[in-house]
Every structure is written in structure tokens, then in C-alpha cells.
Design an enzyme around this catalytic site. Structure first.
Site, PDB file in Angstrom:
ATOM      1  N   LYS A  24     -40.795 -11.951  24.110  1.00  0.00           N
ATOM      2  CA  LYS A  24     -40.048 -12.368  22.961  1.00  0.00           C
ATOM      3  C   LYS A  24     -39.267 -11.346  22.121  1.00  0.00           C
ATOM      4  CE  LYS A  24     -42.720 -16.290  21.264  1.00  0.00           C
ATOM      5  NZ  LYS A  24     -43.289 -16.963  20.378  1.00  0.00           N
ATOM      6  N   LYS A  81     -40.080 -24.831  32.859  1.00  0.00           N
ATOM      7  CA  LYS A  81     -40.818 -25.612  32.008  1.00  0.00           C
ATOM      8  C   LYS A  81     -39.780 -26.338  31.085  1.00  0.00           C
ATOM      9  CE  LYS A  81     -44.529 -24.937  28.775  1.00  0.00           C
ATOM     10  NZ  LYS A  81     -45.555 -23.915  27.987  1.00  0.00           N
ATOM     11  N   LYS A  97     -38.090 -27.612  24.469  1.00  0.00           N
ATOM     12  CA  LYS A  97     -37.217 -28.271  23.270  1.00  0.00           C
ATOM     13  C   LYS A  97     -36.059 -27.411  22.853  1.00  0.00           C
ATOM     14  CE  LYS A  97     -40.444 -25.347  20.608  1.00  0.00           C
ATOM     15  NZ  LYS A  97     -41.733 -25.208  20.411  1.00  0.00           N
TER      16      LYS A  97
END
Ligand code: TRP
Length: 341
Positions: free
Chosen positions: A121, A203, A206
Site C-alpha cells: 500500500k 481479483k 471495486k
């Protein structure tokens, strides 16, 4: 009387949550929520909306608020029984922040630095590597340990965080005396990993910029049909489950399995020799049958804010009751003066 999770002697405790940083997709349903719904039968469950985790990346306030409420309503619409389980928003139970601070003081800097999700991240958001992102797994440990959870249903990507949670629990128990249950990860069953409809080797996400890659649990029927029809398939025409070589078709087989409960073998047999078109038609229909009642219940709940408020009040009360019990023990052990309430 205050609502409370009536702790049955032999029932184990489960806690899980989803970060409120995006709308919920069929991936969340297949990989997490549908399992939670089943687990409610046999466990005492706590399900939360992790809004505190969400702010480790910058959020638009109005969106975060709407989304947190959406996730609450979606949990309920998917079958989380709010009479039985505690459904709550993380920030409503102040003990999460309180225990997280304490656990921060028991976490090594190097230990936190080794978390692969932190490394990933901080590469993705190099403009905002904040201390919250660094101690994200410690907050997660607090979420779990406050409820003395035995099992934590998570995806593979969160396993390392559960490992850290276990280490922190053991360290604390060893330094003082048994205080925390040492939790186990509970990895979702096979066939739960839903991939992008457009790039089926990734994957489903969203936040994918391609809107066709992702089915949201609030999507309208026609949109669902459309997205399935446009889903990328592979060269070849037969319907087989072979993730390595046929990721596109395999993903649709998984979706059909999730929606109908039919086994992979039966699905392959059902569509043997039929080709993509009737298969996609069937997958689309099955998806619509699964999602439309969820979406309708969701829309209904979202138009009744009083119901959501009542649900959140009772959920936070149930959670707080257990969280406070644990925090009070921790305060005592580390030498904090007992707060006067
Ligand atoms: N970090 C988890 C995720 O992104 C969400 C989460 C927050 C969680 N706290 C938790 C999951 C505690 C399990 C237990 O998926």
C-alpha cells in the site's frame, strides 16, 4: 434491558469486517458475507464495518458516511441476523481505538514494517504514507482481541495480520497473565475467489476503472445480465473449470456455483457441448436471482434510516459490552487507574 450477545458456553466467537472504502461486490459476497451468514448458526458473531481502517487512505467525507451505511444495510440484506449477531460500525465502539493505542506500545517497529500489505500500500499511495497505514494491522488486532474471538474469517491477504494478532495476544498473555484468546484465521472455502470479468487473472475489485469488470450487490438486473454477457471468455468453446488455462470461463463457473450451489462437476456436465451463449445466459439469470432480492431488501432498508439507526444502536451496545469488559482487564493489568464511570 441492554441487548447482549448471550454467550452460550460451547459456542465459539467469530469477528470479521470489511473496510468501508468501496461499494460491496459479488466478490465480497462469495468470499466473505455468504460464509458469515452460515457461521451465525454455530458461532457468536461480531460483524463490523471498518470505517477507521478506511481513513488510512484519503476519503471524501460524504462518500465514507454513505458507504458505511450502505455496507451496514448490505450486511443485513445479505442475511446477517441483527437479533443474533452484533452488526456495528467500528468507530461507534470507542474501545477499538483505545486498545489499538495500547497494542501499538507492544508492537515492534520492525514487526509492523514487515507487513506485506503495508509495503504494497505504501508503494501504491506513495503520496500519503501515514502512521495509520503503518499501524493498520495493530488496529485490526484490537478489533479481534477485544471480543476474545476464536476464529477470524479473512481472505488470504489478511493472514499475516492474523499472525501478528496472535503474536501480540501471546506476548501480552505472557508478560502479564492470560487475557486474550489467541485467534485462528478461518480461510474461506474453495470456489470463493471471484476474478475481474474483464481481466479474469486479476481479483475482482471495486476500484477497477473498468465498470464492466465488477458486479456490485446493488446492480440492477439488466446491468448484471449485460456485464455477464460482456465478460471475457477464453479461446475454446467448452465450459470447463481450469483456472490456469481458462480463467475467464472458470470465473463464470464459480459465479454460477455461488449463485446456485451446484457443484463444479455438475455445472460442467450441465453445459457440456452447449457453448458460451447459453452458459452466459444461465449465469446471468442465476446472478440476477441471487442479487435482486438482496438489492431490493437493501434499497428498502436504505429508505428507512430509522431502522438502520435502531440496528446500529443495538449492535454497538452489544459490541461495547464485550469490548469494555476486555479493555477493563487490560487497563488493570498494565497499571492504568480504573476509570470512574
Ligand atoms: N483489513 C480487513 C480487510 O481489508 C478488514 C478488517 C478490519 C478486518 N478489521 C478486521 C477483518 C478484523 C477481520 C478482522 O479485509
Amino acid at each position: 434491558m441492554q441487548p447482549e450477545i448471550t454467550k452460550t458456553e460451547n459456542k465459539k466467537i467469530i469477528l470479521s469486517g470489511i473496510q468501508a472504502s468501496g461499494d460491496l461486490t459479488i466478490g465480497h459476497y462469495a468470499g466473505a458475507i455468504r460464509n458469515w451468514v452460515e457461521l451465525q448458526q454455530d458461532y457468536d458473531c461480531y460483524f463490523m464495518v471498518a470505517d477507521m481502517h478506511a481513513i488510512t487512505s484519503r476519503q471524501i467525507p460524504a462518500d465514507l458516511r454513505r458507504r458505511s451505511l450502505d455496507v451496514v444495510a448490505m450486511y443485513a440484506a445479505c442475511g446477517i441476523n441483527t437479533e443474533k449477531s452484533a452488526l456495528f460500525i467500528q468507530s461507534h465502539v470507542t474501545e477499538h481505538a483505545q486498545l489499538a493505542w495500547i497494542l501499538n506500545c507492544f508492537t515492534g517497529f520492525g514487526e509492523a514494517q514487515r507487513m506485506t500489505q503495508f509495503k504494497d500500500k505504501s508503494q501504491q499511495h506513495s503520496d500519503n504514507i501515514n502512521v495509520g497505514l503503518f499501524s493498520y494491522p495493530v488496529l485490526m488486532a484490537a478489533d479481534i482481541l477485544l471480543y476474545q474471538a476464536d476464529l477470524v474469517p479473512v481472505g488470504d491477504d489478511q493472514k499475516q495480520h492474523i499472525e501478528l494478532t496472535r503474536n501480540l495476544a501471546e506476548r501480552f498473555n505472557h508478560l502479564y497473565s492470560p487475557t486474550f484468546t489467541v485467534p485462528e484465521p478461518f480461510i474461506a472455502k474453495e470456489g470463493a475467489r471471484i476474478m475481474s470479468l474483464q481481466e479474469p487473472w486479476k481479483k475482482m475489485s471495486k476500484s477497477d476503472p473498468n465498470a464492466n469488470s465488477c458486479i456490485f450487490l446493488h446492480d440492477e438486473d439488466a446491468l448484471i445480465m449485460n456485464k455477464i454477457k460482456r465478460a471475457v471468455t477464453d479461446s475454446g468453446t467448452d465450459i470447463v473449470f481450469d483456472i490456469e488455462n481458462r480463467p475467464g470461463v472458470s470465473n463464470l463457473v464459480t459465479l454460477y456455483h455461488v449463485a446456485t450451489g451446484k457443484s463444479i462437476k455438475d455445472i460442467e456436465a450441465e453445459f457440456a457441448g452447449l457453448g458460451y451463449e447459453p452458459f452466459k445466459e444461465a449465469v446471468g439469470k442465476a446472478m440476477v436471482e441471487l442479487i435482486s432480492p438482496i438489492r431490493n431488501t437493501f434499497n428498502d432498508l436504505r429508505s428507512h434510516p430509522d431502522e438502520i439507526s435502531a440496528l446500529l444502536k443495538s449492535g454497538a451496545q452489544k459490541a461495547s459490552k464485550q469490548a469494555f469488559k476486555t479493555l477493563r482487564k487490560v487497563y488493570k493489568k498494565i497499571g492504568f487507574v480504573e476509570p470512574i464511570r
